[in-house]
Design a protein around this motif. Structure first.
Motif, short mmCIF file in Angstrom:
data_model
loop_
_atom_site.label_atom_id
_atom_site.label_comp_id
_atom_site.label_asym_id
_atom_site.label_seq_id
_atom_site.Cartn_x
_atom_site.Cartn_y
_atom_site.Cartn_z
N THR A 229 41.61 104.25 89.74
CA THR A 229 41.60 103.80 88.34
C THR A 229 42.78 102.87 88.06
N GLN A 230 43.96 103.23 88.59
CA GLN A 230 45.14 102.41 88.36
C GLN A 230 44.98 101.02 88.99
N VAL A 231 44.45 100.97 90.20
CA VAL A 231 44.25 99.67 90.86
C VAL A 231 43.27 98.82 90.07
N ALA A 232 42.20 99.46 89.55
CA ALA A 232 41.22 98.72 88.74
C ALA A 232 41.87 98.16 87.48
N ASN A 233 42.67 99.01 86.81
CA ASN A 233 43.37 98.56 85.60
C ASN A 233 44.34 97.43 85.91
N ILE A 234 45.13 97.60 86.99
CA ILE A 234 46.14 96.60 87.35
C ILE A 234 45.47 95.29 87.76
N ALA A 235 44.30 95.38 88.40
CA ALA A 235 43.58 94.16 88.78
C ALA A 235 43.24 93.34 87.54
N ASN A 236 42.82 94.04 86.46
CA ASN A 236 42.53 93.34 85.21
C ASN A 236 43.80 92.80 84.56
N VAL A 237 44.88 93.59 84.64
CA VAL A 237 46.16 93.14 84.08
C VAL A 237 46.64 91.88 84.81
N ILE A 238 46.49 91.87 86.12
CA ILE A 238 46.92 90.71 86.91
C ILE A 238 46.07 89.49 86.57
N GLN A 239 44.75 89.71 86.34
CA GLN A 239 43.90 88.60 85.91
C GLN A 239 44.45 87.98 84.62
N SER A 240 44.77 88.83 83.65
CA SER A 240 45.31 88.34 82.38
C SER A 240 46.67 87.69 82.58
N THR A 241 47.47 88.25 83.49
CA THR A 241 48.81 87.70 83.75
C THR A 241 48.73 86.32 84.38
N ILE A 242 47.84 86.15 85.34
CA ILE A 242 47.68 84.83 85.97
C ILE A 242 47.15 83.83 84.96
N ALA A 243 46.25 84.29 84.07
CA ALA A 243 45.76 83.41 83.01
C ALA A 243 46.91 83.01 82.07
N ALA A 244 47.80 83.97 81.76
CA ALA A 244 48.97 83.66 80.93
C ALA A 244 49.89 82.68 81.64
N ALA A 245 50.10 82.89 82.95
CA ALA A 245 50.94 81.97 83.72
C ALA A 245 50.32 80.58 83.75
N GLU A 246 49.00 80.52 83.85
CA GLU A 246 48.31 79.23 83.86
C GLU A 246 48.54 78.48 82.56
N ARG A 247 48.49 79.20 81.44
CA ARG A 247 48.75 78.57 80.14
C ARG A 247 50.19 78.06 80.06
N ILE A 248 51.13 78.80 80.63
CA ILE A 248 52.53 78.36 80.64
C ILE A 248 52.68 77.12 81.51
N PHE A 249 52.03 77.11 82.69
CA PHE A 249 52.15 75.96 83.59
C PHE A 249 51.46 74.73 83.00
N GLU A 250 50.39 74.95 82.23
CA GLU A 250 49.77 73.81 81.53
C GLU A 250 50.77 73.17 80.58
N LEU A 251 51.55 74.01 79.89
CA LEU A 251 52.59 73.51 79.00
C LEU A 251 53.67 72.78 79.79
N LEU A 252 54.10 73.36 80.90
CA LEU A 252 55.16 72.74 81.71
C LEU A 252 54.71 71.44 82.36
N ASP A 253 53.38 71.25 82.51
CA ASP A 253 52.85 70.04 83.15
C ASP A 253 52.50 68.95 82.15
N GLU A 254 52.76 69.19 80.86
CA GLU A 254 52.45 68.18 79.86
C GLU A 254 53.26 66.89 80.11
N PRO A 255 52.66 65.72 79.83
CA PRO A 255 53.39 64.45 79.99
C PRO A 255 54.64 64.44 79.12
N GLU A 256 55.71 63.87 79.66
CA GLU A 256 56.97 63.83 78.93
C GLU A 256 57.23 62.44 78.37
N GLU A 257 58.25 62.36 77.54
CA GLU A 257 58.64 61.05 77.00
C GLU A 257 59.04 60.12 78.15
N VAL A 258 58.88 58.85 77.90
CA VAL A 258 59.27 57.85 78.91
C VAL A 258 60.74 58.05 79.26
#
Length: 627
Positions: free
Chosen positions: A340-369
């Motif tokens: 049960t714990q592994v199943a729960n953690i697998a879902n938590v990790i899915q959400s965590t990687i999705a959260a990390a992806e959103r952060i990396f999308e922000l970090l990859d935004e084009p910057e000022e010249v």
């Protein structure tokens, strides 16, 4: 500030995107947010962990050893039970010299105590190391996000919901922190526990192990069946919760209008209707998902019965020791928990990687010249501003400004007028280099603004906007924000020049008065006078004024206008005008429409042309006369 159309992408109100979202199902039927590129995001997140490789090895080793020590405990307790049982049975049978081997039992108890202590110490070590590593990684992530937000252009903030950006910088980072601090070590211990328990059960009895594992497919099938039924209710709950939060926020922020139009009852009725739907969908979701634990408990009890019956038969046949049966019962009881714990953690990790992806999308935004390495600076600024063949567009396929030419002499006051969406604020954005030109140039004292550093360029301008911005702090601190190291005399002098000193001294704490959230303990006019005092203290050579008198009474307007006149004296000033009556004395009036300067001149010259400006002015004058 920008007048361009905004492509807003708001996050769902009241929903933490780090925990809920699209795709997948959690162990309790809750939707799980999934990453678009799981492997790529995981590799990138791992790069933040690589500097702490040794710490992670220590955590892994501590977790494995701690778990192994815990797994051995039931077997040792079973051995002690066997010793106690065998000695008791021998005495009951009257065997000569038979006795309970308390020395062996005490030895086992001592070993158990040592194992428990070692397990606790190792668990403490792994948690201590993990907390330190996690906080360092999260610190680095927050630092990168903060630095990134200072480098992205203004267009980034204009095209995105502020709530979504804040959610990435706070909720998503917290999701990563929580997962790394708790779920990673729990994942290691759960997997080691699962493997260790299966091995220990196999060493005791393969037959009993088979009897235990045979109930596993039944548990999976039951959980999946219930989860699929509860999914639609959880989705409905999530949707309705967002609707309820949105309604509450709307009614709270607009409570004055709601009361003014007598819509309190309608608002309450709508709240009750949404709340009722949320109650029913939430009740169904929680009730159905809550059946998982009773079902798993029932299936687990079936396993207990099988183990007890088969084990009892094996004991009577002398095929297994009674202590091993007791140990096996403990293992079978623990068998479902790590799954049960592994199943729960697998879902938590899915959400965590999705959260990390959103952060990396922000970090990859084009910057000022990037700034030029040999950036120029302007000393002894006179305030000569020139637009030469300026071209600009917010979108590549839509030209907003084309071939704009403006020449502003030092000390002149330039008023920019025109209907909404004409491009008035765009000129301010280009002057401050919030956006980059598509063509032409803007120069200050004959130096191209793109050849200066942004900090230096923006330091040449002082801004007083229609939307006042004051932070939570004292009035003194808010005025002093205009210049580092300002003395008390300079702060007071600036307040006097802005006609703010009198009302400040009438407040109970004077300059030490603390402004609350949104500075709501001051009137709009008083807040505007403070922003003017701040600009006076900054003493900039060039001013940008977004006329701030449109929403105040006539008396306050006169005070603000006098303060602005003091501020503008001897400085090149750009005034975005809404009331044309306030810019009659401007040295140059630029009339804009659809991104172009269609007329320019003094107030009298423009009226004599009987063109667009004259029509605007006469329409405002006629409206004033009617009112």
């Amino acid at each position: 500030m920008s007048e361009k159309p905004r492509d807003q992408r708001p996050s769902s109100p009241g929903i933490n995107p780090g925990h809920f979202g699209r795709g997948g199902m959690g162990a309790m039927g809750m939707p799980v947010q999934k990453a678009k590129d799981f492997k790529g995001t995981l590799r990138r997140l791992s790069s933040y962990m690589s500097p702490f490789r040794i710490s992670f090895i220590l955590v892994f080793t501590s977790a494995v050893l701690s778990t192994l020590f815990s797994i051995l405990s039931p077997k040792l307790m079973g051995n002690a039970t066997t010793k106690l049982y065998e000695g008791s049975m021998a005495k009951m049978k009257g065997i000569a010299g038979a006795k309970i081997d308390f020395d062996a039992i005490l030895q086992i108890a001592f070993i158990l105590a040592v194992l428990y202590i070692l397990s606790a110490v190792l668990t403490y070590i792994q948690q201590r190391i993990m907390v330190g590593v996690t906080q360092k990684i999260v610190f680095n992530l927050r630092k990168e996000i903060s630095e990134k937000l200072s480098r992205v252009p203004l267009s980034f903030f204009d095209s995105r919901s502020h709530g979504d950006t804040m959610s990435r910088a706070t909720n998503d980072v917290d999701t990563i922190s929580s997962t790394m601090q708790q779920s990673l070590t729990q994942l290691i211990t759960s997997m080691v526990t699962l493997v260790g328990i299966v091995i220990m059960m196999l060493t005791i009895s393969p037959l009993l192990t088979l009897a235990t594992i045979i109930t596993l497919p039944l548990s999976i099938w039951g959980t999946k069946m219930i989860a699929s039924r509860s999914q639609k209710y959880f989705k409905g709950q999530q949707k309705t919760l967002g609707e309820l939060n949105g309604h509450v926020e709307e009614m709270y922020t607009g409570h004055t209008i709601v009361k003014a139009f007598g819509r309190e009852q309608k608002s309450v009725e709508k709240f009750n209707e949404i709340n009722d739907r949320l109650y029913h969908s939430g009740w169904r979701a929680q009730f159905i998902s809550g059946m998982i634990f009773p079902l798993m408990s029932f299936i687990g009890n079936i396993g207990y019965v099988l183990v007890s019956v088969i084990g009892g038969i094996m004991v009577t046949n002398g095929a297994i020791k009674i202590g091993d049966i007791l140990a096996f019962i403990q293992y079978s009881g623990q068998f479902g928990m790590p799954i049960t714990q592994v199943a729960n953690i697998a879902n938590v990790i899915q959400s965590t990687i999705a959260a990390a992806e959103r952060i990396f999308e922000l970090l990859d935004e084009p910057e000022e010249v990037l700034e030029q390495t040999d950036a120029k600076s302007v000393t002894n600024v006179r305030g000569h501003v020139q637009f030469k063949q300026v071209a600009f567009s917010y979108k590549d396929d839509t030209t907003l400004i084309e071939d704009m030419n403006i020449n502003v002499e030092p000390g002149q006051t330039v008023a920019i007028v025109g209907p909404t969406g004409a491009g008035k604020t765009t000129i301010v954005n280009l002057l401050m280099r919030f956006y980059e030109l598509k063509g032409g140039s803007i120069s200050i004292d004959a130096v191209d603004s793109r050849e200066m550093s942004r900090n230096h360029l923006r330091g040449l301008f002082g801004m007083v906007l229609q939307d006042t911005w004051l932070f939570n702090g004292t009035i003194r601190e808010n005025i002093a924000y205009g210049r580092d190291g300002a003395t008390e005399d300079e702060i007071v002098s600036a307040a006097r020049a802005a006609y703010a000193d009198h009302f400040i001294r009438t407040l109970p704490d004077g300059y030490n008065t603390i402004l609350n959230e949104e500075a709501s303990n001051l009137s709009h006019g008083q807040k505007q006078l403070l922003t003017i005092a701040r600009a006076i203290l900054a003493d900039p050579p060039i001013l940008i004024l977004d006329e701030a008198t449109s929403s105040v009474d006539t008396r306050t307007e006169l005070s603000i206008q006098r303060a602005m006149n003091n501020l503008m004296e001897g400085r090149t000033s750009f005034v975005i005008a809404h009331r044309l009556s306030t810019i009659r004395d401007a040295d140059l009036i630029l009339v804009m429409n659809q991104g172009s300067v269609i007329e320019q001149g003094t107030h009298e010259q423009l009226l004599e042309q009987h063109g667009f400006y004259a029509d605007l002015y006469n329409s405002q004058f006629a409206q004033k006369a009617i009112s």
